[in-house]
Enzyme design. Structure first.
Site, mmCIF file in Angstrom:
data_model
loop_
_atom_site.group_PDB
_atom_site.id
_atom_site.type_symbol
_atom_site.label_atom_id
_atom_site.label_comp_id
_atom_site.label_asym_id
_atom_site.label_seq_id
_atom_site.Cartn_x
_atom_site.Cartn_y
_atom_site.Cartn_z
ATOM 1 N N HIS A 12 44.239 -9.271 -41.631
ATOM 2 C CA HIS A 12 44.875 -9.463 -39.944
ATOM 3 C C HIS A 12 44.560 -8.097 -39.813
ATOM 4 O O HIS A 12 44.855 -6.662 -39.713
ATOM 5 C CB HIS A 12 45.774 -9.987 -40.575
ATOM 6 C CG HIS A 12 46.463 -9.756 -38.517
ATOM 7 N ND1 HIS A 12 45.819 -11.288 -38.488
ATOM 8 C CD2 HIS A 12 46.885 -9.205 -37.627
ATOM 9 C CE1 HIS A 12 46.567 -11.317 -37.025
ATOM 10 N NE2 HIS A 12 47.358 -10.523 -36.683
ATOM 11 N N CYS A 13 43.375 -7.842 -38.874
ATOM 12 C CA CYS A 13 43.491 -7.041 -37.585
ATOM 13 C C CYS A 13 43.439 -7.175 -36.559
ATOM 14 O O CYS A 13 43.402 -7.695 -35.817
ATOM 15 C CB CYS A 13 41.651 -6.437 -37.383
ATOM 16 S SG CYS A 13 41.303 -5.142 -37.504
ATOM 17 N N PRO A 14 45.083 -6.128 -36.474
ATOM 18 C CA PRO A 14 45.866 -5.778 -35.113
ATOM 19 C C PRO A 14 44.921 -5.408 -33.819
ATOM 20 O O PRO A 14 44.895 -5.785 -32.526
ATOM 21 C CB PRO A 14 46.421 -5.252 -35.240
ATOM 22 C CG PRO A 14 46.337 -3.733 -36.430
ATOM 23 C CD PRO A 14 45.358 -5.005 -37.194
#
Length: 469
Positions: free
Chosen positions: A189-191
């Site tokens: 999960h890439c913010p």
């Protein structure tokens, strides 16, 4: 001339709901699946854009790229185009639009979310688990297994059970704790992009960080070139005064280029070995676990692995987020004769729903006139219940018309009684003929043959009701 008519409010009766005499509401537009999506996601543009709920860092990424590139185009590109070559602004423009396109494509797309099991599917899966676990054989209780094992290219791979989605996750899938979804070929999960990175958007994520690396290096290099060329003519301090934005661009690019280059190199390694970030961090295919442990998804060739990750076919979305929700309530269908019928079941599809008009306001004169030989219905039609269907006589509708026509003069003789004109009384099309004896004072709806064969005689008489004040 009849006395002036008093206006009344009416409600329409249908058989759409479980109660056959319940007043319906306005037909609602079917909701889309994204409106009731169980995951923690945000949707925009009627479900076309899908993002995580935590999008603050994404907007920071957007601002850094746009502001830095904008300052470069305004303060540096004019001088570089005149002094060196106009190709520099053109290359910077191409890189900028490519970076923005891949970023938005990564952030706004479905990463490969797996749909959750329905109640029937979850119950069926639990029955399979109970059978496989031997429950009911007389032994003690054993908890259901959480994993299954499959063989992929000679390597044993465990499929874990997701208690949130009620499914056995396919190989390489994982549940994202931030988005609360199981994602196929989950990477991380890439913010910075505001979304999960999975099977459906990994290639765009890789092209984004790779092109951003080139753009950052390109801007940093030519900002330094701009400052050096200016300082040779007017001095270093005067060069900084003439182009103060160049300092800000150089600082932003200097501190960000290292992390971007490192991230690009790391994902280049993952693509060349056909791994995901999740698998590499966990050491799923590390030799430290076992000597016989290897990556069953690798093609054994760097070029083939890169082509499979970047050039393979893009799988379709599995959640159909813009699809309409199929309601369990029966939907209305308009047949050719103009009478509205309702039916999701076979029994309801054989019934035509007549739509008589009932007065919504209570009145002491709101009772039916006594009809010889007929039972007077004193309760409102909304409280009537359908009994066992009994075929009425073929002349019931004609007899009702004759009796009602005879009783209308008595009705008009009463003080304070007024009836609606044909223009004021709404009447569904096809219910009355122009020559009907009741068209001058009252609107009556005649049920078709299908209704006469399926509805109770008492209900038919209850659906034909005079309206008065």
């Amino acid at each position: 001339m009849p006395p002036p008519m008093k206006q009344c409010e009416y409600s329409q009766i249908t058989t759409q709901s479980s109660s056959p005499m319940e007043s319906p509401k306005k037909k609602k537009i079917p909701r889309k699946k994204w409106e009731v999506f169980p995951g923690r996601n945000k949707f925009h543009c009627d479900g076309r854009i899908m993002m995580a709920r935590q999008t603050g860092v994404f907007y920071l990424t957007l601002v850094l790229i746009v502001v830095t590139s904008g300052l470069f185009f305004v303060f540096d590109c004019p001088f570089l185009a005149v002094t060196i070559t106009p190709v520099i602004p053109a290359i910077a423009g191409v890189l900028f639009f490519f970076v923005m396109g891949t970023l938005l494509r990564t952030s706004f797309s479905d990463p490969g979310v797996l749909p959750r099991a329905t109640q029937d599917e979850a119950a069926d899966l639990e029955r399979q688990i109970d059978i496989a676990n031997g429950s009911g054989s007389g032994g003690g209780y054993r908890p259901p297994p959480r994993t299954k094992e499959v063989i992929i290219n000679g390597q044993t791979v465990k499929l874990k059970y997701c208690f949130t989605c009620k499914i056995f996750r396919p190989p390489r899938a994982s549940h994202c704790s931030l988005c609360d979804n199981c994602v196929e070929r989950f990477d991380h999960h890439c913010p910075w992009v505001g979304n999960c990175v999975g099977k459906r958007n990994y290639r765009f994520f890789y092209m984004f960080i790779l092109s951003l690396s080139f753009l950052t290096v390109f801007i940093f290099a030519f900002v330094i070139t701009h400052v050096i060329l200016r300082s040779q003519k007017t001095g270093f301090l005067n060069a900084l005064k003439d182009s103060p934005a160049s300092v800000l661009e150089a600082v932003v690019c200097f501190f960000s280029v290292w992390s971007i280059l490192g991230l690009s190199g790391f994902h280049t390694y993952l693509i060349s070995s056909n791994q995901t970030t999740n698998e590499d961090i966990k050491g799923s295919w590390s030799n430290k676990r076992s000597k016989d442990n290897y990556n069953p998804y690798s093609y054994g060739n760097i070029f083939t692995n890169c082509c499979a990750a970047l050039c393979g076919p893009l799988p379709p979305s599995l959640i159909d987020r813009r699809g309409a929700i199929q309601s369990d309530t029966p939907q209305s269908v308009a047949p050719p004769n103009g009478i509205t019928t309702y039916g999701a079941t076979q029994s309801q599809s054989n019934m035509a729903a007549a739509t008589p008009l009932l007065q919504s306001e209570s009145s002491p004169m709101n009772e039916e006139l006594p009809v010889p030989g007929k039972m007077t219905i004193s309760s409102p039609c909304a409280t009537l219940t359908l009994g066992q269907p009994t075929p009425p006589p073929s002349t019931s509708s004609l007899a009702t018309e004759t009796i009602l026509a005879d009783t209308l003069p008595l009705k008009e003789a009463c003080e304070g009684h007024h009836f609606l004109t044909p223009e004021e009384a709404p009447s569904p099309p096809g219910m009355l003929t122009p020559g009907s004896p009741l068209t001058h004072s009252h609107t009556m709806h005649v049920l078709n043959a299908v209704t006469q064969d399926s509805m109770h005689e008492d209900s038919v008489r209850g659906l034909v009701k005079l309206s008065s004040v």
